[in-house]
Motif scaffolding. Structure first.
Motif, PDB file in Angstrom:
ATOM      1  N   ASN A 218       0.823  -1.210   0.000  1.00 46.98           N
ATOM      2  CA  ASN A 218       0.000   0.000   0.000  1.00 46.98           C
ATOM      3  C   ASN A 218       0.853   1.254   0.000  1.00 46.98           C
ATOM      4  O   ASN A 218       0.639   2.187  -0.777  1.00 46.98           O
ATOM      5  N   SER A 219       1.858   1.290   0.875  1.00 47.64           N
ATOM      6  CA  SER A 219       2.745   2.448   0.951  1.00 47.64           C
ATOM      7  C   SER A 219       4.019   2.051   1.689  1.00 47.64           C
ATOM      8  O   SER A 219       4.049   1.040   2.401  1.00 47.64           O
ATOM      9  N   ILE A 220       5.053   2.842   1.504  1.00 46.40           N
ATOM     10  CA  ILE A 220       6.332   2.638   2.190  1.00 46.40           C
ATOM     11  C   ILE A 220       6.733   3.968   2.807  1.00 46.40           C
ATOM     12  O   ILE A 220       6.811   4.980   2.093  1.00 46.40           O
ATOM     13  N   GLN A 221       6.952   3.970   4.105  1.00 46.68           N
ATOM     14  CA  GLN A 221       7.355   5.189   4.794  1.00 46.68           C
ATOM     15  C   GLN A 221       8.842   5.126   5.105  1.00 46.68           C
ATOM     16  O   GLN A 221       9.294   4.251   5.850  1.00 46.68           O
ATOM     17  N   ALA A 222       9.616   6.023   4.515  1.00 49.00           N
ATOM     18  CA  ALA A 222      11.052   6.113   4.791  1.00 49.00           C
ATOM     19  C   ALA A 222      11.307   7.320   5.696  1.00 49.00           C
ATOM     20  O   ALA A 222      10.684   8.377   5.522  1.00 49.00           O
ATOM     21  N   THR A 223      12.189   7.149   6.653  1.00 49.56           N
ATOM     22  CA  THR A 223      12.586   8.250   7.526  1.00 49.56           C
ATOM     23  C   THR A 223      14.094   8.416   7.455  1.00 49.56           C
ATOM     24  O   THR A 223      14.839   7.448   7.618  1.00 49.56           O
ATOM     25  N   LEU A 224      14.528   9.640   7.211  1.00 52.16           N
ATOM     26  CA  LEU A 224      15.951   9.975   7.199  1.00 52.16           C
ATOM     27  C   LEU A 224      16.228  10.942   8.338  1.00 52.16           C
ATOM     28  O   LEU A 224      15.587  11.989   8.443  1.00 52.16           O
ATOM     29  N   LYS A 225      17.166  10.574   9.190  1.00 51.43           N
ATOM     30  CA  LYS A 225      17.571  11.443  10.294  1.00 51.43           C
ATOM     31  C   LYS A 225      19.017  11.882  10.077  1.00 51.43           C
ATOM     32  O   LYS A 225      19.858  11.079   9.670  1.00 51.43           O
ATOM     33  N   PHE A 226      19.299  13.156  10.355  1.00 56.53           N
ATOM     34  CA  PHE A 226      20.655  13.682  10.238  1.00 56.53           C
ATOM     35  C   PHE A 226      21.106  14.238  11.573  1.00 56.53           C
ATOM     36  O   PHE A 226      20.315  14.839  12.309  1.00 56.53           O
ATOM     37  N   SER A 227      22.376  14.043  11.899  1.00 56.29           N
ATOM     38  CA  SER A 227      22.917  14.614  13.134  1.00 56.29           C
ATOM     39  C   SER A 227      22.933  16.138  13.031  1.00 56.29           C
ATOM     40  O   SER A 227      22.940  16.707  11.933  1.00 56.29           O
ATOM     41  N   ALA A 228      22.940  16.784  14.183  1.00 51.14           N
ATOM     42  CA  ALA A 228      22.798  18.240  14.226  1.00 51.14           C
ATOM     43  C   ALA A 228      23.998  18.975  13.656  1.00 51.14           C
ATOM     44  O   ALA A 228      23.872  20.095  13.165  1.00 51.14           O
ATOM     45  N   GLU A 229      25.170  18.354  13.713  1.00 46.58           N
ATOM     46  CA  GLU A 229      26.366  19.036  13.226  1.00 46.58           C
ATOM     47  C   GLU A 229      27.358  18.032  12.653  1.00 46.58           C
ATOM     48  O   GLU A 229      27.354  16.860  13.032  1.00 46.58           O
ATOM     49  N   PRO A 230      28.208  18.499  11.736  1.00 47.13           N
ATOM     50  CA  PRO A 230      29.238  17.620  11.179  1.00 47.13           C
ATOM     51  C   PRO A 230      30.438  17.518  12.121  1.00 47.13           C
ATOM     52  O   PRO A 230      30.600  18.337  13.035  1.00 47.13           O
ATOM     53  N   PHE A 231      31.265  16.522  11.876  1.00 47.11           N
ATOM     54  CA  PHE A 231      32.470  16.306  12.672  1.00 47.11           C
ATOM     55  C   PHE A 231      33.681  16.263  11.744  1.00 47.11           C
ATOM     56  O   PHE A 231      33.565  15.948  10.564  1.00 47.11           O
ATOM     57  N   ARG A 232      34.851  16.570  12.301  1.00 50.05           N
ATOM     58  CA  ARG A 232      36.120  16.393  11.595  1.00 50.05           C
ATOM     59  C   ARG A 232      37.042  15.582  12.489  1.00 50.05           C
ATOM     60  O   ARG A 232      37.024  15.748  13.717  1.00 50.05           O
ATOM     61  N   PHE A 233      37.847  14.720  11.894  1.00 49.27           N
ATOM     62  CA  PHE A 233      38.671  13.799  12.670  1.00 49.27           C
ATOM     63  C   PHE A 233      40.112  13.796  12.163  1.00 49.27           C
ATOM     64  O   PHE A 233      40.386  14.139  11.008  1.00 49.27           O
ATOM     65  N   THR A 234      40.997  13.373  13.020  1.00 46.64           N
ATOM     66  CA  THR A 234      42.409  13.231  12.652  1.00 46.64           C
ATOM     67  C   THR A 234      42.788  11.761  12.508  1.00 46.64           C
ATOM     68  O   THR A 234      43.913  11.451  12.126  1.00 46.64           O
ATOM     69  N   SER A 235      41.855  10.853  12.800  1.00 45.43           N
ATOM     70  CA  SER A 235      42.121   9.419  12.727  1.00 45.43           C
ATOM     71  C   SER A 235      40.910   8.723  12.142  1.00 45.43           C
ATOM     72  O   SER A 235      39.767   8.996  12.527  1.00 45.43           O
ATOM     73  N   ARG A 236      41.140   7.796  11.196  1.00 44.84           N
ATOM     74  CA  ARG A 236      40.020   7.081  10.582  1.00 44.84           C
ATOM     75  C   ARG A 236      39.343   6.154  11.584  1.00 44.84           C
ATOM     76  O   ARG A 236      38.122   5.950  11.536  1.00 44.84           O
ATOM     77  N   LYS A 237      40.113   5.587  12.510  1.00 44.56           N
ATOM     78  CA  LYS A 237      39.505   4.714  13.515  1.00 44.56           C
ATOM     79  C   LYS A 237      38.635   5.514  14.473  1.00 44.56           C
ATOM     80  O   LYS A 237      37.547   5.077  14.865  1.00 44.56           O
ATOM     81  N   GLN A 238      39.104   6.701  14.808  1.00 43.91           N
ATOM     82  CA  GLN A 238      38.294   7.580  15.654  1.00 43.91           C
ATOM     83  C   GLN A 238      37.013   7.969  14.918  1.00 43.91           C
ATOM     84  O   GLN A 238      35.927   7.995  15.508  1.00 43.91           O
ATOM     85  N   ALA A 239      37.141   8.246  13.619  1.00 39.74           N
ATOM     86  CA  ALA A 239      35.969   8.616  12.818  1.00 39.74           C
ATOM     87  C   ALA A 239      34.952   7.479  12.790  1.00 39.74           C
ATOM     88  O   ALA A 239      33.750   7.701  12.972  1.00 39.74           O
ATOM     89  N   ALA A 240      35.416   6.256  12.566  1.00 37.76           N
ATOM     90  CA  ALA A 240      34.510   5.108  12.495  1.00 37.76           C
ATOM     91  C   ALA A 240      33.795   4.889  13.828  1.00 37.76           C
ATOM     92  O   ALA A 240      32.578   4.651  13.865  1.00 37.76           O
ATOM     93  N   GLN A 241      34.536   4.976  14.918  1.00 41.39           N
ATOM     94  CA  GLN A 241      33.949   4.742  16.236  1.00 41.39           C
ATOM     95  C   GLN A 241      32.913   5.808  16.584  1.00 41.39           C
ATOM     96  O   GLN A 241      31.818   5.497  17.055  1.00 41.39           O
ATOM     97  N   ARG A 242      33.274   7.074  16.327  1.00 41.19           N
ATOM     98  CA  ARG A 242      32.351   8.157  16.676  1.00 41.19           C
ATOM     99  C   ARG A 242      31.112   8.139  15.786  1.00 41.19           C
ATOM    100  O   ARG A 242      29.980   8.335  16.247  1.00 41.19           O
ATOM    101  N   MET A 243      31.308   7.890  14.495  1.00 38.39           N
ATOM    102  CA  MET A 243      30.168   7.864  13.581  1.00 38.39           C
ATOM    103  C   MET A 243      29.242   6.687  13.872  1.00 38.39           C
ATOM    104  O   MET A 243      28.024   6.804  13.762  1.00 38.39           O
ATOM    105  N   GLN A 244      29.796   5.563  14.277  1.00 36.94           N
ATOM    106  CA  GLN A 244      28.942   4.441  14.644  1.00 36.94           C
ATOM    107  C   GLN A 244      28.101   4.806  15.868  1.00 36.94           C
ATOM    108  O   GLN A 244      26.900   4.500  15.924  1.00 36.94           O
TER     109      GLN A 244
END
Length: 259
Positions: A218-244
């Motif tokens: 009948n219908s499909i309801q999609a919801t997209l949520k975005f965080s309030a602010e972007p982040f910048r990182f100096t380490s890819r592992k830190q980025a992965a952990q924080r983004m998760q």
């Protein structure tokens, strides 16, 4: 919850025809506009994402897909999101012009794969460890050209019951460029079915039967949520952990709290 079989067969067949035609028309129009625009000069990365954005906005309502957006879509940079379905690419594109980092199989998907490729999608073969490093320059080029690039760091789609571990390697281009990284979360509700198996596409599911079944709904309801602010990182592992952690937070917090 309404049962799929409670909908009369003629009505289900009618939905398949109407929605299948809408998808075919949207894909054909998108491909035609790419070709037409290309005749008059080189397509910029922004041109590519805007064409996909235009036709996804046109197509999804005609496929019975409604989208609710919580938060503000970010500007150029990397968006890190969970991954549930082939619909994810179209839903993100309908909300904002963007391109994608996707698994290699998406390239061969009829319709969605074709338009994603023309929109500048970066494809990675997850079965080959060395492949990760080969796509980093493509990602870095997209980010340097101010493209919104959507990354699905889980590496595959799931039924949405839990968030799979994020792979850190594909965060490296954004870290190297100090590009902003925003968390996003997508989810689906299927009033007359089970979203985890009938919208989400994962495991050994087969594309065409899954899509045809989805067209009957009948219908499909999609919801997209975005965080309030972007982040910048100096380490890819830190980025992965924080983004998760950020995506997990978006998954768990009720929509009413985020509004």
């Amino acid at each position: 919850m309404a049962n799929h079989l409670s909908t009369p067969l003629p009505q289900r067949v009618g939905r398949v025809i109407v929605r299948g035609t809408a998808l075919a028309w949207g894909v054909a129009a998108c491909l035609a506009e790419y070709g037409w625009t290309r005749l008059f000069g080189k397509l910029t990365p922004q041109d590519r994402t805007h064409i996909l954005h235009k036709w996804c906005r046109w197509t999804l309502p005609r496929m019975g897909v409604q989208i609710d957006v919580i938060g503000v879509p970010p500007g150029p940079g990397l968006m890190a999101s969970n991954h549930l379905s082939y619909l994810d690419i179209m839903v993100f594109s309908a909300i904002t012009p963007c391109s994608f980092v996707s698994k290699q199989e998406v390239r061969s998907w009829p319709g969605v794969g074709w338009i994603a490729t023309l929109a500048g999608a970066v494809y990675i073969d997850r079965s080959r460890r060395s492949e990760t490093h080969s796509v980093l320059p493509e990602m870095q080029s997209a980010l340097a050209n101010d493209v919104r690039l959507v990354l699905f760091p889980e590496g595959t789609s799931s039924d949405g019951s839990r968030l799979l571990p994020f792979h850190s390697s594909l965060f490296q281009p954004a870290v190297a460029l100090q590009a902003p990284i925003t968390a996003a979360c997508i989810s689906y509700i299927l009033p007359d079915g089970i979203a985890g198996t009938e919208v989400c596409y994962w495991g050994t599911m087969t594309l065409v039967p899954h899509l045809l079944n989805l067209f009957t709904k009948n219908s499909i309801q999609a919801t997209l949520k975005f965080s309030a602010e972007p982040f910048r990182f100096t380490s890819r592992k830190q980025a992965a952990q924080r983004m998760q952690a950020e995506v997990e937070h978006l998954r768990e917090v009720p929509v009413e709290v985020l509004r």
